[in-house]
Design an enzyme around this catalytic site. Structure first.
Site, PDB file in Angstrom:
ATOM      1  N   LYS A 122       0.843  -1.218   0.000  1.00 14.14           N
ATOM      2  CA  LYS A 122       0.000   0.000   0.000  1.00 14.14           C
ATOM      3  C   LYS A 122       0.870   1.259   0.000  1.00 14.14           C
ATOM      4  CE  LYS A 122      -2.212  -1.021   3.839  1.00 14.14           C
ATOM      5  NZ  LYS A 122      -1.635  -2.311   4.278  1.00 14.14           N
ATOM      6  N   ARG A 149      -9.901   0.546   8.430  1.00 18.78           N
ATOM      7  CA  ARG A 149      -9.416  -0.777   8.828  1.00 18.78           C
ATOM      8  C   ARG A 149     -10.446  -1.546   9.640  1.00 18.78           C
ATOM      9  NH1 ARG A 149      -3.568   0.434   8.404  1.00 18.78           N
ATOM     10  NH2 ARG A 149      -2.376  -1.469   8.657  1.00 18.78           N
ATOM     11  N   ARG A 194      11.953  -5.903   5.678  1.00 16.80           N
ATOM     12  CA  ARG A 194      11.960  -4.477   5.997  1.00 16.80           C
ATOM     13  C   ARG A 194      12.448  -4.252   7.426  1.00 16.80           C
ATOM     14  NH1 ARG A 194       6.624  -0.906   5.187  1.00 16.80           N
ATOM     15  NH2 ARG A 194       5.941  -2.121   6.984  1.00 16.80           N
ATOM     16  N   ARG A 217      10.979   0.703  12.124  1.00 19.10           N
ATOM     17  CA  ARG A 217       9.577   0.500  12.522  1.00 19.10           C
ATOM     18  C   ARG A 217       9.445  -0.513  13.643  1.00 19.10           C
ATOM     19  NH1 ARG A 217       5.126   0.846   7.845  1.00 19.10           N
ATOM     20  NH2 ARG A 217       4.099  -0.447   9.403  1.00 19.10           N
ATOM     21  N   ARG A 277      -0.092  -8.689  13.510  1.00 15.43           N
ATOM     22  CA  ARG A 277      -0.712  -7.721  12.596  1.00 15.43           C
ATOM     23  C   ARG A 277      -1.573  -8.427  11.559  1.00 15.43           C
ATOM     24  NH1 ARG A 277       4.552  -4.877  10.731  1.00 15.43           N
ATOM     25  NH2 ARG A 277       3.239  -3.790   9.234  1.00 15.43           N
TER      26      ARG A 277
HETATM   27  P1  B4P Z   1       3.728  -1.846   2.403  1.00 20.95           P
HETATM   28  O1  B4P Z   1       2.651  -2.790   2.115  1.00 20.95           O
HETATM   29  O2  B4P Z   1       3.786  -0.620   1.595  1.00 20.95           O
HETATM   30  O3  B4P Z   1       3.570  -1.669   3.951  1.00 20.95           O
HETATM   31  P2  B4P Z   1       2.705  -0.616   4.727  1.00 20.95           P
HETATM   32  O4  B4P Z   1       2.018   0.382   3.850  1.00 20.95           O
HETATM   33  O5  B4P Z   1       3.674  -0.065   5.649  1.00 20.95           O
HETATM   34  O6  B4P Z   1       1.523  -1.424   5.390  1.00 20.95           O
HETATM   35  P3  B4P Z   1       1.207  -1.665   6.907  1.00 20.95           P
HETATM   36  O7  B4P Z   1      -0.194  -2.171   6.922  1.00 20.95           O
HETATM   37  O8  B4P Z   1       2.254  -2.572   7.448  1.00 20.95           O
HETATM   38  O9  B4P Z   1       1.403  -0.316   7.709  1.00 20.95           O
HETATM   39  P4  B4P Z   1       0.471   0.872   8.217  1.00 20.95           P
HETATM   40  O10 B4P Z   1       1.396   2.015   8.266  1.00 20.95           O
HETATM   41  O11 B4P Z   1      -0.753   1.032   7.388  1.00 20.95           O
HETATM   42  O12 B4P Z   1       5.204  -2.451   2.199  1.00 20.95           O
HETATM   43  C1  B4P Z   1       5.760  -3.467   2.945  1.00 20.95           C
HETATM   44  C2  B4P Z   1       7.146  -3.875   2.413  1.00 20.95           C
HETATM   45  O13 B4P Z   1       7.003  -4.620   1.210  1.00 20.95           O
HETATM   46  C3  B4P Z   1       8.063  -2.710   2.060  1.00 20.95           C
HETATM   47  O14 B4P Z   1       9.334  -2.995   2.597  1.00 20.95           O
HETATM   48  C4  B4P Z   1       8.121  -2.674   0.535  1.00 20.95           C
HETATM   49  O15 B4P Z   1       9.345  -2.243   0.046  1.00 20.95           O
HETATM   50  C5  B4P Z   1       7.865  -4.128   0.196  1.00 20.95           C
HETATM   51  N1  B4P Z   1       7.179  -4.303  -1.094  1.00 20.95           N
HETATM   52  C6  B4P Z   1       6.136  -3.572  -1.558  1.00 20.95           C
HETATM   53  N2  B4P Z   1       5.734  -4.044  -2.758  1.00 20.95           N
HETATM   54  C7  B4P Z   1       6.547  -5.120  -3.043  1.00 20.95           C
HETATM   55  C8  B4P Z   1       6.621  -6.035  -4.152  1.00 20.95           C
HETATM   56  N3  B4P Z   1       5.805  -5.964  -5.204  1.00 20.95           N
HETATM   57  N4  B4P Z   1       7.543  -7.015  -4.084  1.00 20.95           N
HETATM   58  C9  B4P Z   1       8.393  -7.116  -3.037  1.00 20.95           C
HETATM   59  N5  B4P Z   1       8.368  -6.280  -1.966  1.00 20.95           N
HETATM   60  C10 B4P Z   1       7.465  -5.287  -1.987  1.00 20.95           C
HETATM   61  O16 B4P Z   1       0.002   0.430   9.685  1.00 20.95           O
HETATM   62  C11 B4P Z   1       0.896   0.249  10.759  1.00 20.95           C
HETATM   63  C12 B4P Z   1       0.138   0.168  12.094  1.00 20.95           C
HETATM   64  O17 B4P Z   1      -0.518   1.442  12.372  1.00 20.95           O
HETATM   65  C13 B4P Z   1      -0.992  -0.854  12.209  1.00 20.95           C
HETATM   66  O18 B4P Z   1      -0.540  -2.138  12.545  1.00 20.95           O
HETATM   67  C14 B4P Z   1      -1.861  -0.220  13.343  1.00 20.95           C
HETATM   68  O19 B4P Z   1      -1.322  -0.470  14.621  1.00 20.95           O
HETATM   69  C15 B4P Z   1      -1.758   1.274  13.075  1.00 20.95           C
HETATM   70  N6  B4P Z   1      -2.854   1.767  12.212  1.00 20.95           N
HETATM   71  C16 B4P Z   1      -2.682   2.336  10.979  1.00 20.95           C
HETATM   72  N7  B4P Z   1      -3.874   2.677  10.442  1.00 20.95           N
HETATM   73  C17 B4P Z   1      -4.820   2.307  11.355  1.00 20.95           C
HETATM   74  C18 B4P Z   1      -6.245   2.376  11.368  1.00 20.95           C
HETATM   75  N8  B4P Z   1      -6.925   2.890  10.314  1.00 20.95           N
HETATM   76  N9  B4P Z   1      -6.917   1.889  12.439  1.00 20.95           N
HETATM   77  C19 B4P Z   1      -6.250   1.381  13.485  1.00 20.95           C
HETATM   78  N10 B4P Z   1      -4.904   1.279  13.547  1.00 20.95           N
HETATM   79  C20 B4P Z   1      -4.178   1.734  12.484  1.00 20.95           C
END
Ligand code: B4P
Length: 196
Positions: free
Chosen positions: A14, A89, A128, A134, A146
């Site tokens: 994402k 979410r 990562r 993180r 998660r």
């Molecule tokens: P991403 O998938 O981009 O990870 P993310 O956006 O950080 O998602 P995540 O759900 O973990 O985090 P969020 O900040 O929303 O990438 C992951 C990795 O994969 C990267 O290293 C990237 O380089 C790699 N990658 C991407 N595409 C690839 C491909 N095609 N091939 C290989 N590798 C690839 O949430 C974090 C925390 O915040 C949650 O756990 C929760 O505690 C809180 N939170 C956030 N929003 C919330 C909400 N709405 N409600 C409640 N809690 C919330």
């Protein structure tokens, strides 16, 4: 306004794809994860309240994220549209978002749901975790927590938008450019429908 939800489990790409999509389509990026991490880094009262939950891989309470999104929308009155990344979410967040947008005479245009196997998700996040600061990528137990939160509380959000026929599933594995092209194709079809 064109409002997009980029949906998918943790590690589905994402954040990665959001960066490209906002630059191509001129959308305002609203990532609740980034907003929360910024609160933690600045040691605000909100940041201190959510730090432990995020460190355990749990979701933070709905009221907190809904209020954050409410202010972010209000603070961007000139936006052409929003890309919601990591939000909603839970079903309560989805209902709150629909209400906020309808008060502004707009709505969600499309939900793009990235599909990636659990094995690939864990492998990406562990990788990562080896280089990033993180707290929620620190070890496999937190990463699995998660994914469990996602399956328990978040996966059902797609059903909410399926009722309105807004969800498109996108294969989220493989080359990042190819995934971006698949996402862009769906957006282009939605923005300029072709009649056959
Ligand atoms: P991403 O998938 O981009 O990870 P993310 O956006 O950080 O998602 P995540 O759900 O973990 O985090 P969020 O900040 O929303 O990438 C992951 C990795 O994969 C990267 O290293 C990237 O380089 C790699 N990658 C991407 N595409 C690839 C491909 N095609 N091939 C290989 N590798 C690839 O949430 C974090 C925390 O915040 C949650 O756990 C929760 O505690 C809180 N939170 C956030 N929003 C919330 C909400 N709405 N409600 C409640 N809690 C919330």
């Amino acid at each position: 306004m064109f409002n997009l939800i980029l949906f998918g489990p943790p590690g589905s790409g994402k954040g990665t794809q959001s960066e490209r999509l906002i630059s191509k389509y001129g959308l305002k990026h609203l990532s609740t994860g980034d907003l929360l991490r910024s609160e933690i880094a600045r040691e605000t009262p909100l940041g201190l309240a959510v730090k432990n939950l995020m460190a355990k891989g749990e979701l933070v309470p709905d009221e907190i994220v809904i209020e954050m999104i409410n202010s972010a929308i209000d603070n961007n009155p000139a936006a052409n549209g929003f890309l919601f990344d990591g939000f909603p979410r839970t079903n309560a967040q989805a209902e709150a978002l629909d209400k906020l947008l309808s008060q502004k005479n707009t709505e969600i245009s499309i939900v793009l749901a990235l599909q990636v196997s659990d094995k690939e998700l864990v492998s990406r996040l562990v990788k990562r975790g080896q280089t990033s600061e993180r707290i929620d990528d620190r070890n496999e137990d937190i990463i699995l927590a998660r994914l469990a939160e996602y399956n328990k509380k978040t996966a059902a959000v797609a059903d909410h938008y399926k009722k309105y026929d807004k969800v498109k599933y996108i294969k989220g594995e493989g080359n990042i450019d190819d995934i971006f092209e698949r996402l862009s194709d769906e957006i282009d079809k939605k923005k300029e429908p072709r009649f056959t």
